[in-house]
Design an enzyme around this catalytic site. Structure first.
Site, mmCIF file in Angstrom:
data_model
loop_
_atom_site.group_PDB
_atom_site.id
_atom_site.type_symbol
_atom_site.label_atom_id
_atom_site.label_comp_id
_atom_site.label_asym_id
_atom_site.label_seq_id
_atom_site.Cartn_x
_atom_site.Cartn_y
_atom_site.Cartn_z
ATOM 1 N N GLY A 40 0.817 -1.207 0.000
ATOM 2 C CA GLY A 40 0.000 0.000 0.000
ATOM 3 C C GLY A 40 0.847 1.251 0.000
ATOM 4 O O GLY A 40 2.023 1.222 -0.365
ATOM 5 N N ASN A 41 0.246 2.358 0.395
ATOM 6 C CA ASN A 41 0.958 3.623 0.463
ATOM 7 C C ASN A 41 0.470 4.433 1.661
ATOM 8 O O ASN A 41 -0.411 3.980 2.408
ATOM 9 C CB ASN A 41 0.780 4.406 -0.850
ATOM 10 C CG ASN A 41 -0.674 4.620 -1.197
ATOM 11 O OD1 ASN A 41 -1.394 5.319 -0.492
ATOM 12 N ND2 ASN A 41 -1.118 4.007 -2.291
ATOM 13 N N ARG A 42 0.992 5.624 1.824
ATOM 14 C CA ARG A 42 0.726 6.403 3.029
ATOM 15 C C ARG A 42 -0.445 7.368 2.911
ATOM 16 O O ARG A 42 -0.667 8.176 3.800
ATOM 17 C CB ARG A 42 1.983 7.191 3.412
ATOM 18 C CG ARG A 42 3.171 6.310 3.760
ATOM 19 C CD ARG A 42 4.361 7.161 4.161
ATOM 20 N NE ARG A 42 5.519 6.352 4.501
ATOM 21 C CZ ARG A 42 6.690 6.847 4.887
ATOM 22 N NH1 ARG A 42 6.853 8.153 4.969
ATOM 23 N NH2 ARG A 42 7.693 6.045 5.185
#
Length: 420
Positions: free
Chosen positions: A214-216
């Protein structure tokens, strides 16, 4: 129930489209009967498309069907929105020089009028007398709202909000007291009458039942854009990719939320929005790659390095652009991309964003520099908005502040591009 929606020639005629939608959504058959002047504000094709019924303004149309009598005879309810001073005066005196006034003379059902006019017109003794006479004949005449009018003036005379008109009309049929406006409605915004689809958050690609790539992204900027779009008058759907419930709580009532997890789910949701959306804002942070296959069970440590076989995800924004260009979406649709970039020894972050704009083919691109973990999860942001211009990227706006303030500037840039 068969309802006649009479639309008179005032600037508020565009709001009648929302009254029509509210009545149709409650399962009623609605026939729009505009005056000639009303068609100078909203054309007959709009009314016919929204209602699915033909539009007539003249008593000499469809004479073989005696339509100027039949429409009123068959109506279970007549709603006038907006009801101008002119229409109220003609109705009071029993004139029948067009389809709408003829319908009013032949209707035996309840009539609900929602006036809209300048304050001095509403308060003029002639209008007051006309309203009193019509009420004495059994009409329900809703009190107009107070607020900003056409031009710089303010005061009573604004058309009530569409949902208030719908509630008052249906209450009149049920012989119940009609609700009064609780507070003056807000003036129409730059996106009034448009449908806006916004993506927010970050996609997640499962590795196994408990882990993901995923990402932030927190989704705060996308949620703020959805809220700003709604404040600008748009109908809004938010496609939420793993956005925390606390962040979503900032959405105003009326914004529809569709939740997704992966990039492929996001692509399907945005494609589903494309046929109806006038504006699509791709603010979600999309995972570029996903595991070729997710493990059925939680992966265990092996004491060594872990190898992953990744495949490229679809380019959601480029796909939306391609569908529009191929005629599979509205030709006037505005597509807005986002670029959260970091610089490199070869190029500054802004150059990567400008190249992305030209590569993707979208109408606007909102760039923010996320070097050093800036922007992700924060309540403030700083962006530059680009548009393509003769093979290069041109700055059309820049904004810094809270994410809601930034969103309002982005919405203003979108409205400006659409109105060029």
């Amino acid at each position: 129930m068969r309802i006649v929606l009479g639309v008179a020639g005032g600037i508020a005629a565009y709001k009648a489209a929302h009254v029509l939608r509210g009545l149709k959504e409650r399962g009623h058959e609605v026939r729009v009967v505009p005056t000639r002047a009303a068609l100078r504000f909203v054309g007959a094709p709009t009314w016919e498309a929204l209602s699915g019924q033909p539009v007539s303004v003249d008593v000499f149309e469809r004479v073989d069907e005696v339509e100027h009598v039949r429409v009123g005879h068959e109506a279970d309810l007549v709603v006038l929105a907006p009801a101008t001073a002119d229409l109220l005066a003609r109705a009071r005196t029993g004139m029948a020089d067009d389809m709408l006034t003829a319908t009013l003379l032949t209707a035996t059902c309840p009539v609900v009028a929602a006036p809209a006019m300048h304050t001095q017109m509403w308060e003029h003794p002639a209008t007051a007398e006309n309203v009193a006479v019509l009420r004495s004949r059994g009409w329900t005449v809703i009190e107009p709202a107070s607020g900003r009018l056409t031009g710089a003036d303010s005061g009573p005379g604004r058309l009530p909000e569409p949902e208030e008109i719908v509630a008052a009309a249906l209450a009149a049929v049920a012989d119940a007291p009609a609700p009064q406006p609780a507070e003056p409605p807000a003036p129409p915004g730059p996106l009034s009458g448009l449908m806006v689809a916004v993506s927010a958050g970050g996609t997640r690609e499962p590795l196994d039942p408990v882990r993901f790539l995923g990402n932030r992204s927190s989704g705060k900027q996308g949620v703020a854009l959805a809220a700003a779009s709604a404040a600008a008058g748009a109908e809004v759907v938010l496609v939420s990719a793993n956005v925390d419930t606390a962040v979503l709580s900032a959405l105003p009532a009326g914004v529809r939320v569709e939740e997704v997890e992966t990039t492929q789910e996001l692509q399907a949701a945005m494609s589903g929005c494309q046929s109806d959306a006038d504006v699509i804002i791709m603010a979600a942070a999309v995972a570029d790659y996903r595991p070729a296959a997710a493990a059925d069970h939680k992966m265990k440590k092996t004491g060594g390095a872990l190898g992953l076989d990744l495949v490229e995800n679809p380019d959601v924004l480029a796909g939306l652009v391609a569908d529009r260009e191929a005629g599979r979406a509205r030709s006037a649709q505005t597509l807005v991309g986002f670029a959260a970039e970091t610089g490199s020894p070869e190029k500054p972050a802004a150059v990567y964003a400008q190249e992305k704009l030209l590569r993707k083919g979208c109408d606007l691109l909102v760039f923010n520099d996320v070097s050093g973990d800036r922007a992700f999860g924060a309540d403030s942001n700083e962006v530059t908005v680009y548009r393509p211009a003769q093979g290069r990227a041109e700055v059309v706006a820049s904004a810094a502040g809270t994410k809601r303030q930034v969103s309002e500037e982005v919405i203003a840039a979108i409205a400006a591009v659409r109105n060029r």
